[in-house]
Design an enzyme around this catalytic site. Sequence first.
Site, short mmCIF file in Angstrom:
data_model
loop_
_atom_site.label_atom_id
_atom_site.label_comp_id
_atom_site.label_asym_id
_atom_site.label_seq_id
_atom_site.Cartn_x
_atom_site.Cartn_y
_atom_site.Cartn_z
N THR A 58 0.88 -1.17 0.00
CA THR A 58 0.00 0.00 0.00
C THR A 58 0.91 1.22 0.00
OG1 THR A 58 -0.01 0.11 2.39
CG2 THR A 58 -1.77 -1.15 1.40
N THR A 59 0.56 2.40 -0.33
CA THR A 59 -0.71 3.00 -0.69
C THR A 59 -0.53 3.64 -2.07
OG1 THR A 59 -1.24 3.42 1.64
CG2 THR A 59 -2.36 4.80 0.02
#
EC number: 3.4.25.1
Length: 288
Positions: A58-59
């Site tokens: 992520t992100t």
Amino acid sequence: MTAGDPMRLHPGHALSSFTEHLRALAPELLGPNRFAALDGATGSSGGTGAKDIAPHGTTIVAVSYRGGVLIAGDRRATQGNLLASRDMDKVYITDTFSAAGIAGTAGMAVELVRLFAVELEHYEKIEGVPLTFDGKANKLSKMVRDNLPAALQGLAVVPVLVGYDERAGDPDRAGRIVSYDVVGGRSEERFGYTAVGSGSMFAKTSLKKLYAKGIDQARALRIALESLYDASDDDTATGGPDLLRGIYPTAVVIDAEGALEVPESRLEEIARGIVADRTAAQEGSAGA
């Protein structure tokens, strides 16, 4: 192409989809089919152990700007409570006018986006023309949906697709962003930005305050990196700029000239500027 050519599924039907061609000749090589017995391997009935056996990334954030669109991602991958990688690449150019960012199970996500890039190249070679942006978005939607069996066992992949739509009437609005859910449902972002991954809530909150329609590329890149910085401040799975090791977010910008990876030197300059501004603001508030 002859009647006996393996590129034909049946007479009169050429396989312009590389995935379908692979499914017809070697289905065991497709990602989801290799994880059919994962529950038994992990001893999990609902895939709860899958998050601890494979790195997760992520992100990702995407921002449209005047005349184009960009996508950026942090570099951290986690495996349970461990830091699996500090310098994972999560943003990939998929063809001349598109790029994708990945969140979710790292290995499967990277495999999916690379297969997607092959799909686009294969289609253009077979059909003689590239897919439209809507065609690319639909193709990626089906690939995410095909990963559903693995996703139900905890190995989800959630991509973001961005691209420059050459057919758009207004060049200033040609940058397009499409996000997906875990079952392949696609949603085009009409407000100029989006974020996915564990830090997406914090990144979106940052973008909501910083974004304005009609911004230029430089401003879009700055707020994209600033939103990733804000996400890393509150989400342990999102990595911020690592000034000591020289690790910074990666980004791709796409305009009428095509997709281009942002040079690391430029990203470093922006990241250091953000850190310096935040440090100055913190010192100023402490001295007040």
